[in-house]
Write an enzyme that holds these catalytic residues in place. Structure first.
Site, PDB file in Angstrom:
ATOM      1  N   ARG A 131      34.555  41.189  44.215  1.00  0.00           N
ATOM      2  CA  ARG A 131      35.796  40.687  44.820  1.00  0.00           C
ATOM      3  C   ARG A 131      36.824  41.798  44.915  1.00  0.00           C
ATOM      4  O   ARG A 131      36.766  42.776  44.204  1.00  0.00           O
ATOM      5  CB  ARG A 131      36.373  39.547  43.968  1.00  0.00           C
ATOM      6  CG  ARG A 131      35.593  38.262  44.082  1.00  0.00           C
ATOM      7  CD  ARG A 131      36.381  37.083  43.550  1.00  0.00           C
ATOM      8  NE  ARG A 131      37.065  37.363  42.307  1.00  0.00           N
ATOM      9  CZ  ARG A 131      38.401  37.433  42.193  1.00  0.00           C
ATOM     10  NH1 ARG A 131      39.170  37.224  43.235  1.00  0.00           N
ATOM     11  NH2 ARG A 131      38.950  37.687  41.023  1.00  0.00           N
ATOM     12  N   LYS A 196      32.559  40.383  30.924  1.00  0.00           N
ATOM     13  CA  LYS A 196      32.097  39.833  32.204  1.00  0.00           C
ATOM     14  C   LYS A 196      30.574  39.678  32.209  1.00  0.00           C
ATOM     15  O   LYS A 196      29.831  40.605  31.919  1.00  0.00           O
ATOM     16  CB  LYS A 196      32.528  40.788  33.325  1.00  0.00           C
ATOM     17  CG  LYS A 196      32.146  40.294  34.700  1.00  0.00           C
ATOM     18  CD  LYS A 196      33.323  39.909  35.527  1.00  0.00           C
ATOM     19  CE  LYS A 196      32.891  39.548  36.920  1.00  0.00           C
ATOM     20  NZ  LYS A 196      33.873  39.700  37.920  1.00  0.00           N
ATOM     21  N   ARG A 332      49.213  38.165  29.608  1.00  0.00           N
ATOM     22  CA  ARG A 332      50.450  38.873  29.274  1.00  0.00           C
ATOM     23  C   ARG A 332      50.389  39.313  27.820  1.00  0.00           C
ATOM     24  O   ARG A 332      50.004  38.506  26.961  1.00  0.00           O
ATOM     25  CB  ARG A 332      51.631  37.924  29.488  1.00  0.00           C
ATOM     26  CG  ARG A 332      52.909  38.632  29.699  1.00  0.00           C
ATOM     27  CD  ARG A 332      53.856  37.715  30.419  1.00  0.00           C
ATOM     28  NE  ARG A 332      55.027  37.440  29.628  1.00  0.00           N
ATOM     29  CZ  ARG A 332      55.885  36.479  29.918  1.00  0.00           C
ATOM     30  NH1 ARG A 332      55.657  35.679  30.943  1.00  0.00           N
ATOM     31  NH2 ARG A 332      56.949  36.300  29.198  1.00  0.00           N
TER      32      ARG A 332
HETATM   33  C1  BTN Z   1      32.902  39.728  41.430  1.00  0.00           C
HETATM   34  O1  BTN Z   1      32.953  39.223  40.308  1.00  0.00           O
HETATM   35  O2  BTN Z   1      33.632  40.684  41.741  1.00  0.00           O
HETATM   36  C2  BTN Z   1      31.923  39.168  42.440  1.00  0.00           C
HETATM   37  C3  BTN Z   1      30.563  39.794  42.313  1.00  0.00           C
HETATM   38  C4  BTN Z   1      29.548  39.241  43.291  1.00  0.00           C
HETATM   39  C5  BTN Z   1      28.270  40.059  43.305  1.00  0.00           C
HETATM   40  C6  BTN Z   1      27.200  39.403  44.133  1.00  0.00           C
HETATM   41  S1  BTN Z   1      25.626  40.154  43.889  1.00  0.00           S
HETATM   42  C7  BTN Z   1      24.980  39.259  45.227  1.00  0.00           C
HETATM   43  C8  BTN Z   1      26.043  39.245  46.298  1.00  0.00           C
HETATM   44  N1  BTN Z   1      25.965  40.419  47.135  1.00  0.00           N
HETATM   45  C9  BTN Z   1      27.030  41.193  47.014  1.00  0.00           C
HETATM   46  O3  BTN Z   1      27.205  42.274  47.628  1.00  0.00           O
HETATM   47  N2  BTN Z   1      27.897  40.670  46.149  1.00  0.00           N
HETATM   48  C10 BTN Z   1      27.411  39.404  45.632  1.00  0.00           C
END
Ligand code: BTN
Length: 335
Positions: A131, A196, A332
């Site tokens: 993201r 994570k 925070r």
């Molecule tokens: C995040 O937490 O930032 C989201 C991660 C999402 C990763 C998955 S792996 C399969 C799909 N293909 C990608 O390029 N991204 C998602």
């Protein structure tokens, strides 16, 4: 997209080395009917092109420590209930830029096979997307890189909240695998005790006649070696670290598929509402003082859960609850 051609030396070597045992160059050459120099070149390709960590010890040979549990369509099918199996098109990719991008291309080229759901899974992503423009580190042969295309009669605006419902589907999958202590950070980051473990990335393609295709991308860490993890810039964990054992990735994918499709069927009818309580129960920041960062703007407030559309609800210092639909949430510091 590049892929490891099944007739080529690296693929054949991998089929032997995946057992995690030592194999000498001579034995590999004998089994695969190749010269030792061809084996050496093949191993080199596996390390340079696919970044596989292959030990080479003189007198013992080559080994992939811990072995590899490669993806297998038959195994995924075997673990998927028959009615669902018949609705699934599975694209198993070796090396791909991103499974989400693969399905986006498929949607745009309109070459769909007509089955209700198309999933793309890969051994490795070379440009895995997280993201907010982050990279999703995706080494070969480990972890889950999963995308599912869902085409529906909805406007893109009606899809708000889908990523939060998808996070609930991931939590249900992980719980079924025996993981306790899971949390979700708005909107859809999945944590295990502040580390994570998984993430969700949704791409939407608006089509004519009010139709939309949602590409639901999910990444789950199943195993990350210290070397592979050294490039990750946040606390992380994996299923192997949590459970102390490897779980068959094909089984995880089959289970994930079932939970994601059950979620889609429910979301299609009732939107986010049936998922809100479960999302709130897992909220990492429940009732905590947080900061929402949007570019240069920093909004302070107390976390009060999510709205019916999946917006973040923050209570300000005047006890007013406001809704936000974007930004990066962080805790925070208490003084
Ligand atoms: C995040 O937490 O930032 C989201 C991660 C999402 C990763 C998955 S792996 C399969 C799909 N293909 C990608 O390029 N991204 C998602």
């Amino acid at each position: 997209m590049q892929s490891m051609n099944k007739d080529k030396t690296p693929y054949k070597i991998l089929q032997v080395l995946k057992d995690g045992q030592f194999h000498s160059g001579e034995a590999l050459g004998y089994t695969l009917e190749m010269t030792r120099s061809a084996i050496w070149k093949g191993v080199k390709q596996l390390t340079s092109h696919y970044h596989l960590e292959i030990e080479s010890i003189s007198g013992r040979g080559y080994r992939i420590k811990g072995g590899l549990n490669l993806l297998d369509k038959n195994e995924i099918a075997r673990n998927t209930p028959a009615p669902l199996r018949e609705q699934l098109q599975i694209s198993l990719l070796d090396q791909v830029e991103s499974t989400n991008d693969y399905l986006l291309d498929d949607v745009r080229s309109e070459t769909r096979c007509g089955l209700p759901y198309h999933i793309a899974i890969a051994e490795q992503q070379t440009q895995g997307r997280g993201r907010r423009g982050h990279q999703w580190h995706s080494p070969y042969g480990h972890n889950i890189y999963f995308s599912l295309a869902w085409c529906c009669n909805k406007d893109p605006i009606e899809m708000s909240g889908l990523s939060l419902a998808a996070a609930v589907a991931v939590i249900r999958t992980l719980k079924q695998l025996g993981v306790e202590g899971l949390g979700v950070k708005w909107p859809n980051d999945i944590y295990y005790h502040n580390q994570k473990l998984a993430g969700v990335l949704i791409d939407l393609v608006g089509e004519s006649y009010g139709r939309t295709t949602a590409i639901i991308g999910i990444g789950i860490n199943t195993y990350l070696s210290e070397k592979a993890a050294s490039v990750i810039d946040q606390p992380w964990t994996s299923l192997h670290d949590i459970l102390g054992q490897f779980i068959d990735r094909n089984y995880i994918i089959a289970l994930l598929c079932q939970h994601v499709i059950a979620m889609i069927n429910q979301f299609n009818q009732d939107h986010l509402e049936p998922f809100i309580d479960e999302w709130n129960q897992h909220d990492c920041f429940k009732g905590k003082k947080v900061i929402l960062t949007n570019g240069t703007q920093h909004i302070h407030g107390t976390m009060q859960g999510i709205s019916k559309k999946g917006e973040l609800l923050l209570e300000d210092e005047h006890a007013t609850i406001k809704k936000y639909s974007s930004g990066e949430l962080s805790m925070r510091e208490s003084k």
